[in-house]
Design a protein around this motif. Structure first.
Motif, PDB file in Angstrom:
ATOM      1  N   ALA A  75      -0.901  -0.340   0.854  1.00  0.00           N
ATOM      2  CA  ALA A  75      -2.014  -0.159   1.777  1.00  0.00           C
ATOM      3  C   ALA A  75      -2.376  -1.444   2.516  1.00  0.00           C
ATOM      4  N   ARG A  76      -2.086  -2.598   1.895  1.00  0.00           N
ATOM      5  CA  ARG A  76      -2.514  -3.871   2.478  1.00  0.00           C
ATOM      6  C   ARG A  76      -1.540  -4.973   2.098  1.00  0.00           C
ATOM      7  N   LEU A  77      -1.343  -5.902   3.047  1.00  0.00           N
ATOM      8  CA  LEU A  77      -0.532  -7.089   2.800  1.00  0.00           C
ATOM      9  C   LEU A  77      -1.378  -8.318   3.082  1.00  0.00           C
ATOM     10  N   ILE A  78      -1.180  -9.357   2.283  1.00  0.00           N
ATOM     11  CA  ILE A  78      -1.854 -10.633   2.484  1.00  0.00           C
ATOM     12  C   ILE A  78      -0.761 -11.683   2.633  1.00  0.00           C
ATOM     13  N   LEU A  79      -0.815 -12.413   3.757  1.00  0.00           N
ATOM     14  CA  LEU A  79       0.220 -13.388   4.095  1.00  0.00           C
ATOM     15  C   LEU A  79      -0.403 -14.716   4.507  1.00  0.00           C
ATOM     16  N   HIS A  80       0.385 -15.783   4.411  1.00  0.00           N
ATOM     17  CA  HIS A  80      -0.070 -17.069   4.950  1.00  0.00           C
ATOM     18  C   HIS A  80       0.099 -17.030   6.460  1.00  0.00           C
ATOM     19  N   ASP A  81      -0.888 -17.501   7.202  1.00  0.00           N
ATOM     20  CA  ASP A  81      -0.866 -17.348   8.654  1.00  0.00           C
ATOM     21  C   ASP A  81       0.223 -18.145   9.365  1.00  0.00           C
ATOM     22  N   ASP A 139       5.209 -15.511  13.385  1.00  0.00           N
ATOM     23  CA  ASP A 139       5.095 -15.770  14.826  1.00  0.00           C
ATOM     24  C   ASP A 139       3.904 -15.070  15.473  1.00  0.00           C
ATOM     25  N   SER A 140       3.539 -13.911  14.978  1.00  0.00           N
ATOM     26  CA  SER A 140       2.400 -13.167  15.509  1.00  0.00           C
ATOM     27  C   SER A 140       1.593 -12.627  14.329  1.00  0.00           C
ATOM     28  N   HIS A 141       0.423 -12.101  14.622  1.00  0.00           N
ATOM     29  CA  HIS A 141      -0.471 -11.664  13.550  1.00  0.00           C
ATOM     30  C   HIS A 141      -1.075 -10.290  13.801  1.00  0.00           C
ATOM     31  N   PRO A 142      -0.250  -9.242  13.873  1.00  0.00           N
ATOM     32  CA  PRO A 142      -0.831  -7.899  14.027  1.00  0.00           C
ATOM     33  C   PRO A 142      -1.643  -7.544  12.784  1.00  0.00           C
ATOM     34  N   ARG A 180       1.845   6.047   8.494  1.00  0.00           N
ATOM     35  CA  ARG A 180       0.555   5.601   7.972  1.00  0.00           C
ATOM     36  C   ARG A 180       0.272   4.178   8.449  1.00  0.00           C
ATOM     37  N   LEU A 181      -0.949   3.724   8.247  1.00  0.00           N
ATOM     38  CA  LEU A 181      -1.323   2.369   8.633  1.00  0.00           C
ATOM     39  C   LEU A 181      -1.302   1.443   7.421  1.00  0.00           C
ATOM     40  N   VAL A 182      -0.739   0.269   7.623  1.00  0.00           N
ATOM     41  CA  VAL A 182      -0.772  -0.779   6.604  1.00  0.00           C
ATOM     42  C   VAL A 182      -1.579  -1.916   7.210  1.00  0.00           C
ATOM     43  N   ARG A 183      -2.642  -2.288   6.541  1.00  0.00           N
ATOM     44  CA  ARG A 183      -3.483  -3.389   7.017  1.00  0.00           C
ATOM     45  C   ARG A 183      -2.841  -4.710   6.589  1.00  0.00           C
ATOM     46  N   VAL A 184      -2.863  -5.672   7.501  1.00  0.00           N
ATOM     47  CA  VAL A 184      -2.233  -6.965   7.255  1.00  0.00           C
ATOM     48  C   VAL A 184      -3.254  -8.064   7.512  1.00  0.00           C
ATOM     49  N   GLY A 185      -3.420  -8.951   6.531  1.00  0.00           N
ATOM     50  CA  GLY A 185      -4.318 -10.086   6.672  1.00  0.00           C
ATOM     51  C   GLY A 185      -3.530 -11.381   6.615  1.00  0.00           C
ATOM     52  N   TYR A 186      -3.824 -12.283   7.513  1.00  0.00           N
ATOM     53  CA  TYR A 186      -3.167 -13.593   7.588  1.00  0.00           C
ATOM     54  C   TYR A 186      -4.225 -14.649   7.308  1.00  0.00           C
ATOM     55  N   PHE A 187      -3.997 -15.442   6.268  1.00  0.00           N
ATOM     56  CA  PHE A 187      -5.005 -16.403   5.846  1.00  0.00           C
ATOM     57  C   PHE A 187      -4.376 -17.767   5.588  1.00  0.00           C
ATOM     58  N   SER A 188      -5.078 -18.813   5.988  1.00  0.00           N
ATOM     59  CA  SER A 188      -4.601 -20.158   5.683  1.00  0.00           C
ATOM     60  C   SER A 188      -4.835 -20.478   4.210  1.00  0.00           C
ATOM     61  N   SER A 189      -5.712 -19.744   3.553  1.00  0.00           N
ATOM     62  CA  SER A 189      -5.974 -19.956   2.129  1.00  0.00           C
ATOM     63  C   SER A 189      -4.906 -19.322   1.227  1.00  0.00           C
ATOM     64  N   GLN A 190      -4.130 -18.402   1.760  1.00  0.00           N
ATOM     65  CA  GLN A 190      -3.018 -17.814   1.006  1.00  0.00           C
ATOM     66  C   GLN A 190      -1.929 -18.890   0.886  1.00  0.00           C
ATOM     67  N   PRO A 191      -1.367 -19.104  -0.285  1.00  0.00           N
ATOM     68  CA  PRO A 191      -0.320 -20.120  -0.398  1.00  0.00           C
ATOM     69  C   PRO A 191       0.835 -19.868   0.568  1.00  0.00           C
ATOM     70  N   VAL A 192       1.351 -20.944   1.125  1.00  0.00           N
ATOM     71  CA  VAL A 192       2.513 -20.865   2.017  1.00  0.00           C
ATOM     72  C   VAL A 192       3.647 -20.190   1.256  1.00  0.00           C
ATOM     73  N   GLY A 193       4.321 -19.263   1.923  1.00  0.00           N
ATOM     74  CA  GLY A 193       5.470 -18.610   1.309  1.00  0.00           C
ATOM     75  C   GLY A 193       5.137 -17.525   0.304  1.00  0.00           C
ATOM     76  N   LEU A 194       3.889 -17.100   0.217  1.00  0.00           N
ATOM     77  CA  LEU A 194       3.510 -16.037  -0.725  1.00  0.00           C
ATOM     78  C   LEU A 194       3.049 -14.816   0.053  1.00  0.00           C
ATOM     79  N   LEU A 195       3.592 -13.663  -0.303  1.00  0.00           N
ATOM     80  CA  LEU A 195       3.168 -12.375   0.242  1.00  0.00           C
ATOM     81  C   LEU A 195       2.618 -11.570  -0.920  1.00  0.00           C
ATOM     82  N   THR A 196       1.418 -11.026  -0.751  1.00  0.00           N
ATOM     83  CA  THR A 196       0.829 -10.155  -1.754  1.00  0.00           C
ATOM     84  C   THR A 196       0.699  -8.770  -1.145  1.00  0.00           C
TER      85      THR A 196
END
Length: 184
Positions: free
Chosen positions: A63-69, A73-76, A84-100
């Motif tokens: 349902a949701r992905l959390i990525l490092h921003d 290249d882009s941030h949809p 279905r819709l998958v919500r995607v969040g891009y955060f500088s607080s997420q560790p580099v190279g980690l996808l949750t």
């Protein structure tokens, strides 16, 4: 090809999702990482749908992905995947190279190291294998450098990263001990 829906916020790809280069652990026990993913590009619209479909098979619908921003290249914010819709969040607080990846099931999540697309194939494969190894203690942001450092340890390199240097960037801190004795 990337298309945007009428709402202007939902993005979908006009091409079929690619088969992800993915390695996951087989065990169900909680681990630091559940595996590794080596996307072919830094374009989330081209890469993420195939990954979501692969994880869906194991965890149920993502349902949701959390990525490092800075990894992308882009941030949809919403991707259309398999109707279905998958919500995607891009955060500088997420560790580099980690996808949750978070599933609709309570507490179900998958943590993957994201191997940069331009990584050497042998290094990428080894890093994904390490990430999917039970008992792995190397954090996502250090896996590629750890693998690259161990692959070159047979030769002499002046820019080689010492294990304690990797640990330093992982949040640990080394005590500095003065080993010089002064006669007084």
């Amino acid at each position: 090809m990337t298309l945007t829906a009428n709402d202007g916020r939902t993005v979908f790809s006009a091409t079929e999702p690619s088969t992800p280069r993915l390695r996951l652990q087989s065990g169900a026990a909680p681990e630091l990482l559940d595996g590794g993913w080596w996307p072919r590009s830094a374009d989330p619209v081209a890469e993420i749908p195939g990954l979501v479909l692969a994880i869906d098979v194991l965890q149920g619908p993502i349902a949701r992905l959390i990525l490092h921003d800075s990894d992308w290249d882009s941030h949809p914010r919403r991707l259309a995947v398999a109707g279905r819709l998958v919500r995607v969040g891009y955060f500088s607080s997420q560790p580099v190279g980690l996808l949750t990846a978070l599933s609709g099931r309570a507490g179900a999540r998958v943590d993957l190291v994201v191997i940069p697309p331009d990584t050497e194939p042998d290094t990428a494969e080894t890093a994904m294998r390490l990430a999917a190894t039970s008992g792995n203690l190397v954090h996502a942001q250090s896996i590629v450098s750890t693998v690259a450092g161990s692959r070159s340890s047979s030769g002499s390199r002046s820019d080689e990263t010492a294990p304690e240097d990797v640990w330093e960037t992982d949040g640990g801190r080394l005590a500095v001990v003065n080993t010089t004795a002064h006669a007084g």
